[in-house]
Design a protein around this motif. Structure first.
Motif, mmCIF file in Angstrom:
data_model
loop_
_atom_site.group_PDB
_atom_site.id
_atom_site.type_symbol
_atom_site.label_atom_id
_atom_site.label_comp_id
_atom_site.label_asym_id
_atom_site.label_seq_id
_atom_site.Cartn_x
_atom_site.Cartn_y
_atom_site.Cartn_z
ATOM 1 N N LEU A 58 8.591 -7.818 -6.422
ATOM 2 C CA LEU A 58 8.002 -8.111 -7.728
ATOM 3 C C LEU A 58 6.603 -7.511 -7.852
ATOM 4 O O LEU A 58 6.251 -6.912 -8.876
ATOM 5 N N CYS A 59 5.804 -7.654 -6.798
ATOM 6 C CA CYS A 59 4.426 -7.143 -6.830
ATOM 7 C C CYS A 59 4.358 -5.626 -6.665
ATOM 8 O O CYS A 59 3.448 -4.982 -7.187
ATOM 9 N N GLY A 60 5.310 -5.053 -5.926
ATOM 10 C CA GLY A 60 5.236 -3.636 -5.622
ATOM 11 C C GLY A 60 6.073 -2.731 -6.495
ATOM 12 O O GLY A 60 5.920 -1.502 -6.439
ATOM 13 N N PHE A 61 6.961 -3.312 -7.328
ATOM 14 C CA PHE A 61 7.890 -2.481 -8.099
ATOM 15 C C PHE A 61 7.165 -1.552 -9.069
ATOM 16 O O PHE A 61 7.516 -0.375 -9.197
ATOM 17 N N HIS A 62 6.152 -2.067 -9.759
ATOM 18 C CA HIS A 62 5.432 -1.237 -10.735
ATOM 19 C C HIS A 62 4.810 -0.029 -10.037
ATOM 20 O O HIS A 62 4.910 1.112 -10.527
ATOM 21 N N GLY A 63 4.160 -0.250 -8.892
ATOM 22 C CA GLY A 63 3.550 0.846 -8.163
ATOM 23 C C GLY A 63 4.571 1.868 -7.702
ATOM 24 O O GLY A 63 4.348 3.082 -7.807
ATOM 25 N N LEU A 64 5.704 1.389 -7.197
ATOM 26 C CA LEU A 64 6.754 2.293 -6.728
ATOM 27 C C LEU A 64 7.311 3.123 -7.886
ATOM 28 O O LEU A 64 7.505 4.339 -7.745
ATOM 29 N N TRP A 65 7.544 2.494 -9.013
ATOM 30 C CA TRP A 65 8.090 3.192 -10.180
ATOM 31 C C TRP A 65 7.139 4.292 -10.647
ATOM 32 O O TRP A 65 7.548 5.432 -10.889
ATOM 33 N N VAL A 66 5.857 3.958 -10.747
ATOM 34 C CA VAL A 66 4.870 4.950 -11.179
ATOM 35 C C VAL A 66 4.729 6.055 -10.143
ATOM 36 O O VAL A 66 4.626 7.246 -10.485
ATOM 37 N N LEU A 74 0.828 -1.207 0.000
ATOM 38 C CA LEU A 74 0.000 0.000 0.000
ATOM 39 C C LEU A 74 0.860 1.253 0.000
ATOM 40 O O LEU A 74 0.515 2.250 -0.646
ATOM 41 N N ALA A 75 1.992 1.216 0.711
ATOM 42 C CA ALA A 75 2.865 2.397 0.785
ATOM 43 C C ALA A 75 3.332 2.840 -0.588
ATOM 44 O O ALA A 75 3.469 4.039 -0.850
ATOM 45 N N VAL A 76 3.580 1.884 -1.489
ATOM 46 C CA VAL A 76 4.116 2.211 -2.818
ATOM 47 C C VAL A 76 3.044 2.208 -3.893
ATOM 48 O O VAL A 76 3.356 2.411 -5.073
ATOM 49 N N ASN A 77 1.790 1.971 -3.518
ATOM 50 C CA ASN A 77 0.732 1.925 -4.526
ATOM 51 C C ASN A 77 0.539 3.300 -5.155
ATOM 52 O O ASN A 77 0.257 4.283 -4.461
ATOM 53 N N SER A 78 0.686 3.386 -6.453
ATOM 54 C CA SER A 78 0.692 4.687 -7.133
ATOM 55 C C SER A 78 -0.654 5.395 -7.057
ATOM 56 O O SER A 78 -0.710 6.628 -6.957
ATOM 57 N N LEU A 79 -1.758 4.644 -7.103
ATOM 58 C CA LEU A 79 -3.076 5.265 -7.012
ATOM 59 C C LEU A 79 -3.276 5.902 -5.642
ATOM 60 O O LEU A 79 -3.753 7.040 -5.534
ATOM 61 N N HIS A 80 -2.887 5.192 -4.592
ATOM 62 C CA HIS A 80 -3.042 5.713 -3.232
ATOM 63 C C HIS A 80 -2.086 6.879 -2.994
ATOM 64 O O HIS A 80 -2.461 7.881 -2.361
ATOM 65 N N VAL A 81 -0.873 6.781 -3.503
ATOM 66 C CA VAL A 81 0.106 7.861 -3.345
ATOM 67 C C VAL A 81 -0.394 9.126 -4.039
ATOM 68 O O VAL A 81 -0.360 10.230 -3.474
ATOM 69 N N LEU A 82 -0.867 8.999 -5.283
ATOM 70 C CA LEU A 82 -1.312 10.166 -6.036
ATOM 71 C C LEU A 82 -2.470 10.868 -5.339
ATOM 72 O O LEU A 82 -2.462 12.094 -5.157
ATOM 73 N N ASN A 83 -3.478 10.108 -4.925
ATOM 74 C CA ASN A 83 -4.657 10.713 -4.310
ATOM 75 C C ASN A 83 -4.382 11.235 -2.909
ATOM 76 O O ASN A 83 -5.166 12.040 -2.402
ATOM 77 N N SER A 84 -3.279 10.806 -2.296
ATOM 78 C CA SER A 84 -2.887 11.357 -0.997
ATOM 79 C C SER A 84 -2.340 12.766 -1.116
ATOM 80 O O SER A 84 -2.077 13.415 -0.098
ATOM 81 N N HIS A 85 -2.161 13.273 -2.327
ATOM 82 C CA HIS A 85 -1.689 14.642 -2.558
ATOM 83 C C HIS A 85 -2.843 15.640 -2.692
ATOM 84 O O HIS A 85 -2.591 16.845 -2.784
ATOM 85 N N PHE A 86 -4.076 15.170 -2.739
ATOM 86 C CA PHE A 86 -5.199 16.041 -3.093
ATOM 87 C C PHE A 86 -6.038 16.396 -1.872
ATOM 88 O O PHE A 86 -6.266 15.551 -0.998
ATOM 89 N N TYR A 87 -6.511 17.623 -1.830
ATOM 90 C CA TYR A 87 -7.426 18.074 -0.797
ATOM 91 C C TYR A 87 -8.814 17.548 -1.155
ATOM 92 O O TYR A 87 -9.630 18.244 -1.735
ATOM 93 N N LYS A 88 -9.040 16.307 -0.808
ATOM 94 C CA LYS A 88 -10.285 15.642 -1.162
ATOM 95 C C LYS A 88 -10.537 14.549 -0.128
ATOM 96 O O LYS A 88 -9.638 14.171 0.615
ATOM 97 N N ASN A 89 -11.743 14.008 -0.103
ATOM 98 C CA ASN A 89 -12.135 13.128 0.992
ATOM 99 C C ASN A 89 -11.964 11.636 0.715
ATOM 100 O O ASN A 89 -12.276 10.817 1.579
ATOM 101 N N ASP A 90 -11.456 11.249 -0.457
ATOM 102 C CA ASP A 90 -11.390 9.828 -0.786
ATOM 103 C C ASP A 90 -10.408 9.052 0.091
ATOM 104 O O ASP A 90 -10.696 7.925 0.513
ATOM 105 N N ILE A 91 -9.241 9.628 0.361
ATOM 106 C CA ILE A 91 -8.252 8.929 1.182
ATOM 107 C C ILE A 91 -8.738 8.806 2.625
ATOM 108 O O ILE A 91 -8.572 7.754 3.269
ATOM 109 N N ALA A 92 -9.350 9.864 3.150
ATOM 110 C CA ALA A 92 -9.903 9.791 4.503
ATOM 111 C C ALA A 92 -11.004 8.737 4.576
ATOM 112 O O ALA A 92 -11.106 7.996 5.572
#
Length: 453
Positions: free
Chosen positions: A422-430, A146-164
């Motif tokens: 192997l499973c997390g590399f793609h997310g971390l790279w993105v 989850l820490a390296v998941n690109s979708l979660h990382v990206l949306n954690s930058h926005f002033y919005k309620n989805d991550i909360a």
């Protein structure tokens, strides 16, 4: 050993923090992220009109109240720092307006920081759930994914309620699992309260009422180690297994239906929602009108616009929402490898036939099909599914390692590490590429500077 576990957990949390704070001030002084202005405008309305009614019901108001508390804490700090002045006593709100004019980006930045903190806390709670129900190694792997998941990382930058919403929903799921495992009423009450708070953060979290209701029945299911019927299910012939399982189901269902908690917990969740977002209930007509627009009129018009004008037909957007969700959204929300491993992990959990595993599966299925039946399907709708997929994948990775190299703990660690990377590399790279892009000067800012020369 305990110190080593703490160090590993701290590294994962630090990684999650770095990825979510890098580029957090993107786009300033322009307002480049859609929807952020709605939360800022709601807080400005609270200040100027002396009310807690947002006057806008496309989102419930709990997250607005959280950010209102943060904003007012900041203004109090500015008061003690001597930066707050009242230039005109006939205008009581002039002091706050002066603060806003002096630091026009602060409201947006504070909101983004709150979102980032919820994102980091979600990584921590994923670790806690994974560790509690699937072991320390599973907790660490799930937190890393989850820490390296690109979708979660990206949306954690926005002033919005989805991550909360993801955080509170996952906390509710953890409380449900604890209740099913321990049968303690406090966890049941906590699950109901958190479900109400999650719905008051974003409407779609109301799907958690289904696993909340299911947890009432699963808590009445007998312990497999103590039930004679369960033993017959394991050792008897097929007719005996079916008869024993059917009798256990009937008896457990009857017991659950006769308990007051089964009926009271969804009601409690609804009451908490109303208490945390009261104006959606007070202005009921306006709320219903907005809800109709969101789920019918606007969804259809938005779907048509994206297919005909934006050209999303290249991604299958105009076809079946279920197909689009499986082939595009699910794959890109986690990466292809992690998506496959996660689904396999959910299947393997069900095979184990533990009550908490069934709860995890139902949580995923209800949320997924709720999203996939909508006209307009966006990636951020999958945020609440990503932690569940990370937990399922982590549990499978650890089990595979234990079977590949049994009785060799050090080699198991190496296998788990290799599979996790192997499973997390793609997310971390993105995620790194996204953060690097966000940290650059926005092209809209550059264009404005060029035009002002």
């Amino acid at each position: 050993i305990t110190r080593r576990k703490t160090v590993r957990t701290s590294i994962v949390i630090l990684l999650a923090t770095a990825l979510r704070l890098w580029g957090i001030g993107f786009g300033f002084p322009e307002r480049v992220r859609p929807d952020e202005q709605y939360f800022v405008q709601a807080i400005q309305r609270f200040d100027r009109q002396g009310t807690l009614d947002p006057g806008w019901y496309f989102y419930p108001s709990l997250y607005m109240y959280v950010n209102l508390a943060v904003w007012r804490t900041w203004t109090l700090v500015e008061l003690f720092r001597g930066h707050y002045e009242v230039p005109d006593l006939r205008r009581p709100g002039a002091g706050l307006e002066q603060l806003r004019e002096g630091a026009p980006n602060v409201e947006y930045l504070l909101g983004r920081l709150v979102t980032a903190l919820f994102g980091i806390a979600t990584v921590a709670i994923v670790y806690a759930i994974g560790r509690r129900f699937y072991g320390v190694a599973s907790g660490l792997v799930a937190a890393f994914l989850l820490a390296v998941n690109s979708l979660h990382v990206l949306n954690s930058h926005f002033y919005k309620n989805d991550i909360a919403t993801t955080f509170v929903t996952l906390a509710a799921l953890g409380a449900m699992m604890q209740y099913v495992e321990t049968k303690r009423r406090g966890w049941n009450l906590g699950a109901a309260v958190l479900t109400g708070l999650a719905t008051a953060t974003n409407y779609y979290a109301a799907f958690a009422l289904v696993p909340l209701a299911l947890s009432q029945f699963l808590a009445c299911w007998p312990d497999r180690r103590e039930s004679a019927d369960a033993a017959a299910e394991e050792t008897g012939e097929l007719p005996e297994q079916l008869a024993a399982g059917g009798w256990t189901l009937i008896r457990s269902t009857g017991r659950a239906l006769g308990r007051w908690e089964t009926w009271a917990m969804p009601v409690l969740a609804g009451a908490v929602y109303v208490a945390a977002s009261p104006y959606c209930f007070i202005h009921w007509t306006e709320f219903l009108n907005v809800f109709h627009r969101m789920f019918f009129t606007d969804r259809q018009s938005l779907h048509d616009a994206m297919v005909r004008q934006v050209g999303f037909e290249a991604f299958g957007f105009q076809g079946s929402p279920l197909t689009y969700s499986l082939l595009f959204c699910l794959r890109h929300s986690t990466g292809a490898i992690l998506a496959l491993v996660s689904i396999a992990g959910l299947v393997s959990l069900v095979v184990r036939r533990r009550a908490v595993d069934w709860l995890l599966l139902v949580f995923f299925l209800v949320h997924f099909f709720m999203i996939a039946t909508g006209k307009a399907v966006f990636m951020r709708y999958y945020l609440s599914l990503v932690p569940v997929l990370a937990i399922a994948a982590a549990a499978l990775i650890v089990r595979v390692a234990e079977r590949l190299v049994p009785d060799r703990p050090r080699r198991q660690v190496l296998v788990v590490l290799a599979l996790a990377v192997l499973c997390g590399f793609h997310g971390l790279w993105v995620a790194v590429r996204q953060d690097a892009l966000l940290s650059r000067t926005d092209t809209r800012v550059e264009a404005r500077r060029w035009m002002e020369r």
